[in-house]
Design a protein around this motif. Structure first.
Motif, PDB file in Angstrom:
ATOM      1  N   ASN A 130      38.296  28.904  32.000  1.00 61.68           N
ATOM      2  CA  ASN A 130      36.851  28.675  31.933  1.00 61.68           C
ATOM      3  C   ASN A 130      36.213  28.476  33.302  1.00 61.68           C
ATOM      4  OD1 ASN A 130      36.901  28.821  29.091  1.00 61.68           O
ATOM      5  ND2 ASN A 130      37.475  26.659  28.945  1.00 61.68           N
ATOM      6  N   PHE A 131      36.734  27.523  34.076  1.00 60.85           N
ATOM      7  CA  PHE A 131      36.109  27.228  35.365  1.00 60.85           C
ATOM      8  C   PHE A 131      37.035  27.521  36.545  1.00 60.85           C
ATOM      9  CE2 PHE A 131      37.892  23.264  33.635  1.00 60.85           C
ATOM     10  CZ  PHE A 131      38.770  22.910  34.649  1.00 60.85           C
ATOM     11  N   GLY A 132      38.105  28.264  36.318  1.00 61.42           N
ATOM     12  CA  GLY A 132      39.040  28.597  37.391  1.00 61.42           C
ATOM     13  C   GLY A 132      38.436  29.527  38.420  1.00 61.42           C
ATOM     14  N   MET A 133      38.821  29.352  39.668  1.00 57.95           N
ATOM     15  CA  MET A 133      38.265  30.144  40.762  1.00 57.95           C
ATOM     16  C   MET A 133      38.599  31.625  40.610  1.00 57.95           C
ATOM     17  SD  MET A 133      38.882  29.704  44.868  1.00 57.95           S
ATOM     18  CE  MET A 133      40.538  30.410  44.788  1.00 57.95           C
ATOM     19  N   PHE A 134      39.780  31.943  40.057  1.00 59.81           N
ATOM     20  CA  PHE A 134      40.189  33.329  39.938  1.00 59.81           C
ATOM     21  C   PHE A 134      39.258  34.094  38.985  1.00 59.81           C
ATOM     22  CE2 PHE A 134      43.889  36.425  39.133  1.00 59.81           C
ATOM     23  CZ  PHE A 134      43.563  37.143  40.265  1.00 59.81           C
ATOM     24  N   ASN A 135      39.004  33.515  37.825  1.00 66.30           N
ATOM     25  CA  ASN A 135      38.089  34.165  36.881  1.00 66.30           C
ATOM     26  C   ASN A 135      36.657  34.182  37.401  1.00 66.30           C
ATOM     27  OD1 ASN A 135      39.936  34.962  34.953  1.00 66.30           O
ATOM     28  ND2 ASN A 135      39.627  33.182  33.632  1.00 66.30           N
ATOM     29  N   LYS A 136      36.252  33.126  38.103  1.00 66.61           N
ATOM     30  CA  LYS A 136      34.912  33.099  38.689  1.00 66.61           C
ATOM     31  C   LYS A 136      34.760  34.195  39.734  1.00 66.61           C
ATOM     32  CE  LYS A 136      33.075  29.551  36.548  1.00 66.61           C
ATOM     33  NZ  LYS A 136      31.884  29.716  35.678  1.00 66.61           N
ATOM     34  N   LEU A 137      35.839  34.433  40.503  1.00 66.51           N
ATOM     35  CA  LEU A 137      35.804  35.491  41.514  1.00 66.51           C
ATOM     36  C   LEU A 137      35.676  36.862  40.855  1.00 66.51           C
ATOM     37  CD1 LEU A 137      36.068  36.228  44.515  1.00 66.51           C
ATOM     38  CD2 LEU A 137      38.551  36.306  44.201  1.00 66.51           C
ATOM     39  N   LEU A 138      36.423  37.076  39.776  1.00 70.42           N
ATOM     40  CA  LEU A 138      36.327  38.344  39.058  1.00 70.42           C
ATOM     41  C   LEU A 138      34.934  38.536  38.471  1.00 70.42           C
ATOM     42  CD1 LEU A 138      39.775  38.366  37.177  1.00 70.42           C
ATOM     43  CD2 LEU A 138      39.114  39.789  39.123  1.00 70.42           C
ATOM     44  N   GLU A 139      34.382  37.451  37.950  1.00 72.05           N
ATOM     45  CA  GLU A 139      33.035  37.520  37.388  1.00 72.05           C
ATOM     46  C   GLU A 139      32.015  37.849  38.466  1.00 72.05           C
ATOM     47  OE1 GLU A 139      29.952  34.690  34.811  1.00 72.05           O
ATOM     48  OE2 GLU A 139      31.987  33.993  35.293  1.00 72.05           O
ATOM     49  N   GLY A 140      32.176  37.258  39.644  1.00 73.71           N
ATOM     50  CA  GLY A 140      31.256  37.514  40.739  1.00 73.71           C
ATOM     51  C   GLY A 140      31.346  38.934  41.258  1.00 73.71           C
ATOM     52  N   MET A 141      32.493  39.566  41.083  1.00 75.83           N
ATOM     53  CA  MET A 141      32.684  40.951  41.523  1.00 75.83           C
ATOM     54  C   MET A 141      32.308  41.950  40.437  1.00 75.83           C
ATOM     55  SD  MET A 141      36.372  40.413  43.425  1.00 75.83           S
ATOM     56  CE  MET A 141      36.591  42.166  43.739  1.00 75.83           C
ATOM     57  N   GLY A 142      31.781  41.450  39.323  1.00 76.13           N
ATOM     58  CA  GLY A 142      31.399  42.342  38.239  1.00 76.13           C
ATOM     59  C   GLY A 142      32.565  42.822  37.407  1.00 76.13           C
ATOM     60  N   LEU A 143      33.674  42.087  37.443  1.00 75.51           N
ATOM     61  CA  LEU A 143      34.877  42.468  36.698  1.00 75.51           C
ATOM     62  C   LEU A 143      35.169  41.454  35.598  1.00 75.51           C
ATOM     63  CD1 LEU A 143      37.114  43.482  39.756  1.00 75.51           C
ATOM     64  CD2 LEU A 143      35.857  45.016  38.228  1.00 75.51           C
ATOM     65  N   SER A 144      34.139  41.076  34.861  1.00 71.92           N
ATOM     66  CA  SER A 144      34.295  40.060  33.816  1.00 71.92           C
ATOM     67  C   SER A 144      35.290  40.483  32.743  1.00 71.92           C
ATOM     68  CB  SER A 144      32.940  39.765  33.173  1.00 71.92           C
ATOM     69  OG  SER A 144      32.031  39.239  34.127  1.00 71.92           O
ATOM     70  N   ALA A 145      35.441  41.800  32.554  1.00 71.46           N
ATOM     71  CA  ALA A 145      36.383  42.295  31.544  1.00 71.46           C
ATOM     72  C   ALA A 145      37.822  41.964  31.907  1.00 71.46           C
ATOM     73  CB  ALA A 145      36.209  43.796  31.362  1.00 71.46           C
ATOM     74  N   TRP A 146      38.078  41.680  33.172  1.00 76.47           N
ATOM     75  CA  TRP A 146      39.434  41.374  33.637  1.00 76.47           C
ATOM     76  C   TRP A 146      39.779  39.892  33.526  1.00 76.47           C
ATOM     77  CZ3 TRP A 146      40.819  44.656  38.596  1.00 76.47           C
ATOM     78  CH2 TRP A 146      40.639  46.021  38.298  1.00 76.47           C
ATOM     79  N   LYS A 147      38.808  39.075  33.135  1.00 75.37           N
ATOM     80  CA  LYS A 147      39.070  37.641  33.025  1.00 75.37           C
ATOM     81  C   LYS A 147      40.116  37.371  31.951  1.00 75.37           C
ATOM     82  CE  LYS A 147      35.459  34.974  32.944  1.00 75.37           C
ATOM     83  NZ  LYS A 147      34.119  34.447  32.578  1.00 75.37           N
ATOM     84  N   GLN A 148      41.043  36.457  32.262  1.00 77.19           N
ATOM     85  CA  GLN A 148      42.152  36.180  31.357  1.00 77.19           C
ATOM     86  C   GLN A 148      42.427  34.678  31.291  1.00 77.19           C
ATOM     87  OE1 GLN A 148      43.778  38.572  29.671  1.00 77.19           O
ATOM     88  NE2 GLN A 148      42.862  40.351  30.679  1.00 77.19           N
TER      89      GLN A 148
END
Length: 294
Positions: A130-148
């Motif tokens: 939810n609030f992990g930096m890795f998923n936030k980074l993917l979201e910021g790069m427009g790669l929300s589909a890659w969030k896991q």
């Protein structure tokens, strides 16, 4: 001194304290573990003798044990094939960093000196769904589909653990190769360059062969570290989800102390010791050829 050392009685009394300590601290616990491994003892109270049932169950029916061993071998393969080559390249870079050499050496070694508790909890936060930096980074790069859910996915969790363990141990590997590079005489570099050796041939034909003794040490340390891996696994996933990130050390601890299967846990430890001895013999055979000194 020669007369003193040639006296067998004197030699016996000099060796006896260390030998007795070895018997008491190493051999006796192994023998006791082998015995308790033939029982169904819970660690408290009475127990029954079950023969080799625990050992046969481990070898032929315990999928978690073999998964734990497979994870250790996966970590070892990643360490030797990814971490160590990169550490060697960075060690070469650091040796040619000039005035910044000390700074780079300190920066790369930082993960190794920070407490495993701190680094493990930090990476748990990084991989948080939810609030992990890795998923936030993917979201910021427009790669929300890659969030896991990185540590909650059985297919991804073990690779996350491997990445964290390699990151934690990178400084030690770099330091070993850096020390080996410092031990190679500068005259050999100059002689190779005078003979027309380029940068690639210099390292593939001269430097890396001379690093063989250090490579041997690094491999032995890597095998030992991967097999006994526990702390990071315990702090990040405790072997989950569904035992996909289980390692032998953590599985042994959970079995003996969390599940109160003390006899079965001792059987696991004995099988583990036998596997370690087999790997030790295999490594000794692989490194049997002596490497010349320079």
């Amino acid at each position: 001194m020669h007369k003193l050392m040639s006296n067998r009685i004197t030699i016996f009394w000099l060796v006896a304290p260390g030998f007795m300590l070895f018997l008491f601290m190493v051999c006796l616990p192994i023998v006791m573990s082998a015995y308790y491994g033939t029982t169904n003892w819970t660690g408290i109270g009475a127990y029954d003798f079950v023969g080799l049932d625990n050992y046969t169950n481990i070898l032929f029916h315990d999928g978690v044990f073999w998964r734990s061993l497979l994870n250790a071998l996966l970590l070892l393969a990643a360490t030797l094939l990814i971490q160590h080559p990169i550490a060697l390249l960075f060690a070469i870079f650091v040796t040619h960093a000039g005035k910044l050499e000390k700074w780079f050496r300190a920066i790369f070694f930082i993960p190794a000196v920070i407490s495993i508790v701190v680094t493990s909890k930090m990476w748990v936060s990084v991989f948080h769904p939810n609030f992990g930096m890795f998923n936030k980074l993917l979201e910021g790069m427009g790669l929300s589909a890659w969030k896991q859910d990185w540590l909650g996915d059985p297919k991804l969790a073990i690779w996350c653990i491997i990445v964290v363990v390699m990151w934690q141990g990178f400084g030690y590997a770099l330091l070993l190769y850096y020390a080996g590079l410092q031990g190679i005489p500068k005259d050999l570099y100059e002689a190779a360059e005078l003979d027309g050796a380029g940068r690639v041939k210099l390292y593939t034909r001269v430097v890396i062969p001379l690093l063989s003794p250090m490579v041997r040490v690094a491999v032995v340390i890597a095998v030992t570290a991967c097999l006994k891996q526990m702390e990071t696994v315990f702090l990040m996933t405790n072997g989950g989800p569904a035992n996909t990130t289980q390692f032998i050390g953590n599985y042994l601890y959970k079995t003996a102390f969390s599940s109160s299967l003390y006899g079965y846990g001792n059987a696991i430890s004995v099988v583990f010791v036998i596997i370690c001895l087999i790997l030790t013999l295999a490594m000794n055979k692989a490194f049997k050829k002596d490497v010349g000194e320079f």
